[in-house]
Design an enzyme around this catalytic site. Structure first.
Site, PDB file in Angstrom:
ATOM      1  N   ASN A 275      32.134 -23.221 -94.041  1.00 44.84           N
ATOM      2  CA  ASN A 275      33.014 -24.378 -94.256  1.00 44.84           C
ATOM      3  C   ASN A 275      32.187 -25.666 -94.156  1.00 44.84           C
ATOM      4  O   ASN A 275      31.310 -25.773 -93.297  1.00 44.84           O
ATOM      5  CB  ASN A 275      34.091 -24.362 -93.155  1.00 44.84           C
ATOM      6  CG  ASN A 275      35.243 -25.309 -93.396  1.00 44.84           C
ATOM      7  OD1 ASN A 275      35.822 -25.323 -94.480  1.00 44.84           O
ATOM      8  ND2 ASN A 275      35.593 -26.115 -92.390  1.00 44.84           N
TER       9      ASN A 275
ATOM     10  N   HIS B 143      37.839 -34.010 -97.072  1.00 49.90           N
ATOM     11  CA  HIS B 143      38.208 -35.294 -96.460  1.00 49.90           C
ATOM     12  C   HIS B 143      37.858 -36.404 -97.454  1.00 49.90           C
ATOM     13  O   HIS B 143      36.712 -36.844 -97.546  1.00 49.90           O
ATOM     14  CB  HIS B 143      37.469 -35.483 -95.130  1.00 49.90           C
ATOM     15  CG  HIS B 143      37.907 -34.517 -94.081  1.00 49.90           C
ATOM     16  ND1 HIS B 143      39.187 -34.509 -93.565  1.00 49.90           N
ATOM     17  CD2 HIS B 143      37.253 -33.498 -93.472  1.00 49.90           C
ATOM     18  CE1 HIS B 143      39.289 -33.542 -92.670  1.00 49.90           C
ATOM     19  NE2 HIS B 143      38.134 -32.907 -92.599  1.00 49.90           N
TER      20      HIS B 143
HETATM   21  C1  XIL Z   1      38.725 -33.321 -85.883  1.00 49.60           C
HETATM   22  C2  XIL Z   1      40.116 -33.386 -85.267  1.00 49.60           C
HETATM   23  O1  XIL Z   1      41.037 -33.669 -86.283  1.00 49.60           O
HETATM   24  C3  XIL Z   1      40.162 -34.433 -84.186  1.00 49.60           C
HETATM   25  O2  XIL Z   1      41.417 -34.386 -83.510  1.00 49.60           O
HETATM   26  C4  XIL Z   1      39.027 -34.213 -83.194  1.00 49.60           C
HETATM   27  O3  XIL Z   1      39.018 -35.264 -82.260  1.00 49.60           O
HETATM   28  C5  XIL Z   1      37.698 -34.159 -83.915  1.00 49.60           C
HETATM   29  O4  XIL Z   1      37.741 -33.150 -84.900  1.00 49.60           O
HETATM   30  N1  XIL Z   1      35.783 -31.566 -89.673  1.00 49.60           N
HETATM   31  C6  XIL Z   1      36.266 -30.498 -88.981  1.00 49.60           C
HETATM   32  C7  XIL Z   1      37.401 -30.673 -88.047  1.00 49.60           C
HETATM   33  O5  XIL Z   1      35.829 -29.364 -89.223  1.00 49.60           O
HETATM   34  O6  XIL Z   1      37.358 -29.786 -86.973  1.00 49.60           O
HETATM   35  C8  XIL Z   1      37.489 -32.086 -87.539  1.00 49.60           C
HETATM   36  O7  XIL Z   1      38.684 -32.220 -86.768  1.00 49.60           O
HETATM   37  C9  XIL Z   1      37.463 -33.055 -88.695  1.00 49.60           C
HETATM   38  C10 XIL Z   1      36.185 -32.935 -89.468  1.00 49.60           C
END
Ligand code: XIL
Length: 347
Positions: A199, A235
């Site tokens: 991932n 994202h």
């Molecule tokens: C993020 C969470 O959404 C937050 O609540 C936490 O503080 C930090 O992590 N990539 C990932 C996720 O694989 O696990 C992350 O999630 C966002 C970026």
């Protein structure tokens, strides 16, 4: 013509009764069904416990879930040998009761590691051999606990840097690049039926990252290591162009025989929110789903939270927010409606 054929011809020629016209799905569960994919959300466990409206909408809209934080190493083993499964169990149990499949996130990452582990490695009290056995135990224990209950695991998360080199995490530094194959083998042994994923973020468009990730997959496959899928976190932000080549990137991984998932979709914006920005955001969500359903191997699209009430974006990207498909009051935004309009594709 034989009577049977005549009857068949008449049936096919007749206009469909109104209810049989492909009408728009009512919600995301119906949308998922129409496309034959899973549509998921990350789950905030505190909200799941405390907010009835959050719980109700989560369970109505989604047929797949990922624990946003509850399965990360710091959450499940905050002190060495002391396991705290309650939150992770709550996600899995709620999913079972609501006919949701589960993505396990994540077994190996460089973030959200417990302090006992990072400090032990930093001060040298945990050496390489011990680190390797700690990792093996962690994967074996966690995957074993949820054997048969997790459809897919994010086995390794974010192991490639932006420039296409392997991330210089404690794992690479102390165990060498073989840790990736080890992690997949250990996970497979603990639950042979779970689908095992690599991932990453920016994998939608970042060329060096794409090439390196493809070659990691090929190397693993050549060694007979069980790897079944690739997760694109997704994202996105409307201040950047939509990753227009995404479907082609998905196809390159699909050509290696992998399942494709969008694992953490959200589309942030620089605040304040305007109607124009919401319209652009809606278009990004629509395009992401369109890309997924245009690739046969893309079987899951998971949102990194479904409501702006609980989104990681404002806390992590200064001045940005409104990244989800529902607002703070769980009212659907244009993005939600845009998803429902994506036409079914012959895949
Ligand atoms: C993020 C969470 O959404 C937050 O609540 C936490 O503080 C930090 O992590 N990539 C990932 C996720 O694989 O696990 C992350 O999630 C966002 C970026």
């Amino acid at each position: 013509m034989k009577p049977l054929l005549i009857a068949l011809a008449l049936i096919l020629a007749a206009p469909l009764p109104a209810h049989a016209h492909p009408s728009q799905p009512r919600d995301l569960r119906e949308l998922a069904q129409r496309h034959g994919i899973k549509i998921g959300s990350a789950v905030d466990v505190a909200a799941l416990r405390a907010e009835a409206d959050y719980r109700k909408v989560l369970n109505r809209e989604f047929n797949h879930v990922t624990a946003e934080n509850a399965m990360k190493w710091e959450s499940v083993e905050p002190q060495r040998g002391v396991y705290t499964w309650a939150d992770a169990d709550a996600v899995v149990e709620n999913a079972r009761r609501n006919r949701q499949q589960v993505r396990g996130h994540t077994l190996l990452w460089h973030n959200q590691l417990p302090a006992w582990l990072t400090s032990g490695v930093a001060d040298g009290s945990i050496g390489a051999a011990e680190l390797r056995s700690i990792l093996r135990d962690h994967i074996t224990t966690q995957v074993g606990r949820y054997k048969g209950k997790i459809r897919a695991w994010d086995v390794v998360n974010e192991v490639v840097e932006e420039d296409g080199t392997l991330r210089r995490s404690i794992w690479l530094t102390h165990l060498g690049p073989g840790y990736i194959a080890d992690a997949f083998r250990w996970a497979h042994r603990a639950d042979p039926r779970a689908k095992l994923f690599i991932n990453d973020y920016n994998l939608e468009w970042n060329q060096p990252k794409i090439e390196t990730t493809l070659s990691i997959v090929k190397d693993l496959q050549a060694e007979g290591v069980p790897i079944h899928g690739v997760g694109f976190q997704g994202h996105l932000g409307i201040q950047y162009d939509y990753p227009g080549d995404w479907a082609n990137v998905m196809r390159r991984f699909a050509d290696l025989g992998l399942e494709i998932a969008i694992t953490e979709l959200d589309v942030r914006m620089v605040l304040p929110v305007t109607p124009d920005k919401l319209a652009t955001q809606a278009d990004y969500y629509r395009r992401a789903l369109t890309d997924c359903v245009s690739v046969r191997a893309c079987e899951e699209m998971t949102l990194w939270g479904y409501t702006d009430r609980h989104s990681w974006v404002p806390g992590w990207f200064e001045g940005e927010g409104s990244a989800c498909v529902m607002d703070e009051n769980l009212a659907p935004k244009p993005a939600y409606h845009a998803l429902l309009t994506v036409p079914r594709q012959r895949r």
